[in-house]
Design an enzyme around this catalytic site. Structure first.
Site, PDB file in Angstrom:
ATOM      1  CG  ASP A 127      -1.923   1.089   1.283  1.00 33.70           C
ATOM      2  OD1 ASP A 127      -3.117   0.797   1.277  1.00 33.70           O
ATOM      3  OD2 ASP A 127      -1.500   2.278   1.307  1.00 33.70           O
TER       4      ASP A 127
ATOM      5  CD  GLU B  52      -4.102   3.647  -1.255  1.00 33.42           C
ATOM      6  OE1 GLU B  52      -5.115   3.016  -1.627  1.00 33.42           O
ATOM      7  OE2 GLU B  52      -3.839   3.845  -0.080  1.00 33.42           O
TER       8      GLU B  52
HETATM    9  N1  LIG Z   1      -5.011   9.245  -8.492  1.00 34.50           N
HETATM   10  C1  LIG Z   1      -5.626   8.193  -7.972  1.00 34.50           C
HETATM   11  N2  LIG Z   1      -5.834   8.108  -6.660  1.00 34.50           N
HETATM   12  C2  LIG Z   1      -6.433   7.037  -6.145  1.00 34.50           C
HETATM   13  C3  LIG Z   1      -6.861   5.978  -6.973  1.00 34.50           C
HETATM   14  N3  LIG Z   1      -7.424   5.046  -6.158  1.00 34.50           N
HETATM   15  C4  LIG Z   1      -7.343   5.504  -4.893  1.00 34.50           C
HETATM   16  N4  LIG Z   1      -6.740   6.721  -4.864  1.00 34.50           N
HETATM   17  C5  LIG Z   1      -6.461   7.593  -3.736  1.00 34.50           C
HETATM   18  O1  LIG Z   1      -5.609   6.969  -2.815  1.00 34.50           O
HETATM   19  C6  LIG Z   1      -5.752   7.667  -1.574  1.00 34.50           C
HETATM   20  C7  LIG Z   1      -5.686   6.688  -0.441  1.00 34.50           C
HETATM   21  O2  LIG Z   1      -5.716   7.418   0.730  1.00 34.50           O
HETATM   22  P1  LIG Z   1      -5.690   6.774   2.152  1.00 34.50           P
HETATM   23  O3  LIG Z   1      -6.472   5.494   2.148  1.00 34.50           O
HETATM   24  O4  LIG Z   1      -6.101   7.828   3.128  1.00 34.50           O
HETATM   25  O5  LIG Z   1      -4.236   6.341   2.380  1.00 34.50           O
HETATM   26  P2  LIG Z   1      -2.859   7.104   2.209  1.00 34.50           P
HETATM   27  O6  LIG Z   1      -3.011   8.547   2.013  1.00 34.50           O
HETATM   28  O7  LIG Z   1      -2.090   6.371   1.143  1.00 34.50           O
HETATM   29  O8  LIG Z   1      -2.205   6.870   3.612  1.00 34.50           O
HETATM   30  P3  LIG Z   1      -1.609   5.531   4.222  1.00 34.50           P
HETATM   31  O9  LIG Z   1      -2.100   4.384   3.403  1.00 34.50           O
HETATM   32  O10 LIG Z   1      -2.193   5.491   5.597  1.00 34.50           O
HETATM   33  O11 LIG Z   1      -0.161   5.667   4.205  1.00 34.50           O
HETATM   34  C8  LIG Z   1      -7.076   8.430  -1.636  1.00 34.50           C
HETATM   35  O12 LIG Z   1      -6.801   9.815  -1.746  1.00 34.50           O
HETATM   36  C9  LIG Z   1      -7.706   7.929  -2.921  1.00 34.50           C
HETATM   37  O13 LIG Z   1      -8.475   8.906  -3.586  1.00 34.50           O
HETATM   38  C10 LIG Z   1      -6.656   6.108  -8.366  1.00 34.50           C
HETATM   39  O14 LIG Z   1      -6.993   5.242  -9.166  1.00 34.50           O
HETATM   40  N5  LIG Z   1      -6.033   7.202  -8.820  1.00 34.50           N
END
Ligand SMILES: Nc1nc2c(ncn2[C@@H]2O[C@H](COP(=O)(O)OP(=O)(O)OP(=O)(O)O)[C@@H](O)[C@H]2O)c(=O)[nH]1
Length: 316
Positions: A196, A239
């Site tokens: 992740d 992600e």
């Molecule tokens: N650009 C983009 N962003 C994505 C996609 N799928 C998920 N995200 C973003 O990934 C982010 C995940 O955020 P969080 O789950 O808060 O996790 P994080 O900011 O990575 O923090 P930690 O995992 O705790 O380190 C969110 O802002 C989602 O919008 C995608 O396909 N494209």
């Protein structure tokens, strides 16, 4: 005398009538033959017959046009004049099977020009003579290239994550199940690695979603390039990435995750900023399912996140 003349006239009239009927039957048969030829020529398929030596004995008009030959040249024509060598071998195997009495239907891919396949749906049946012996086969082939392309595209869509081009969750689930079954059956090691991206939300917030997308594509490429051909990687969620490593012990899978973590930390992304990823690694144990093994990897990932991120943790 009169009776004899009458008898002769009657006999001649009878013969003439029989001759007329015979000619009429011949004309009817000819008419039927013309009609049958028209039907076969307009059936929207390549229709042909082949003898036991796999020589063509009949070909309808579309078939003759495809092979670019006249009906009179058919007896000199063989598959080697039109089909590439791999197709010839395949057709030989199919024909032999049909001539042994087993009807066959399958898709045959013909690549006369590299990268330009034509796909035929071939249906073949044995033809028996009056004695019941098979001395020919009848084949009907339809060009199904467009349908085949659509099917391939749909399969791709169903299995590939459109953003990163790697396996999607549906495909991963299927691959994972296959590998779990194999590990259970042959008592071979198997590991799952769940990754992740750390603080990914900040990338989106600071640089926008499109840049975030490009970062995910790069991470997928970095992960993919680190794997052995027997490993699988796919996008598990936003992600999150899941790696499936057959024939791999926990220690080896941990080393692999560590190597990928290092690569990602060292990579210069479009944003100009460093990024990191956390990994949870779990090994298959007797009784594990797709769900229980991913839960184990997820627990290890949680440990990596709560331990300060940018690290690899094992499930114990
Ligand atoms: N650009 C983009 N962003 C994505 C996609 N799928 C998920 N995200 C973003 O990934 C982010 C995940 O955020 P969080 O789950 O808060 O996790 P994080 O900011 O990575 O923090 P930690 O995992 O705790 O380190 C969110 O802002 C989602 O919008 C995608 O396909 N494209």
């Amino acid at each position: 005398m009169t009776a004899l003349v009458l008898f002769l006239i009657f006999t001649i009239a009878l013969l003439a009538l029989q001759l007329f009927r015979y000619q009429q039957r011949l004309a009817d048969a000819h008419q039927k033959q013309i009609r049958l030829k028209q039907i076969l020529d307009h059936a929207g398929a390549y229709i042909y017959t082949k003898d036991r030596n796999q020589n063509y004995t009949y070909a309808n008009k579309p078939c003759l046009e495809l092979f670019q030959i006249d009906e009179s040249n058919l007896s000199d024509f063989s598959d080697s004049h039109y089909f590439p060598i791999e197709t010839q071998e395949k057709l030989k195997v199919i024909d032999r099977k049909v001539l042994e009495g087993k009807p066959n239907q399958e898709e045959v891919i013909v690549e006369r020009e590299v990268g330009k396949p034509t796909v035929y749906l071939e249906t073949k049946h044995p033809l028996r003579n009056k004695q019941g012996h098979i001395d020919e086969l009848v084949g009907m082939s339809t060009d199904v290239t467009e349908l085949w392309r659509l099917k391939k595209a749909m399969e791709m869509q169903a299995n590939i994550d459109p953003l990163t081009g790697i396996a999607n969750r549906l495909k991963l689930d299927a691959l994972f199940q296959t590998e779990i079954d194999r590990a259970r059956r042959y008592h071979t090691p198997l590991c799952a690695i769940l990754g992740d991206v750390d603080h990914f939300k900040r990338v989106n917030d600071e640089f926008g979603h499109q840049v975030g997308d490009r970062v995910l594509i790069t991470i997928a490429e970095l992960i993919q390039s680190s794997l052995r051909s027997s490993d699988y990687a796919g996008r598990w969620g936003g992600e999150e990435f899941l790696l499936i490593c057959p024939q791999t012990e926990l220690s080896q899978a941990t080393k692999l995750a560590e190597r990928i973590r290092q690569q990602i930390v060292e990579h210069r992304f479009d944003t100009g900023k460093r990024l990191s990823i956390s990994f949870g690694v779990a090994a298959f144990a007797e009784g594990d399912s797709v769900s229980s093994l991913t839960t184990k990897a997820d627990r290890a990932l949680y440990q990596a996140k709560s331990g300060g991120r940018n690290q690899v943790c094992q499930y114990h």
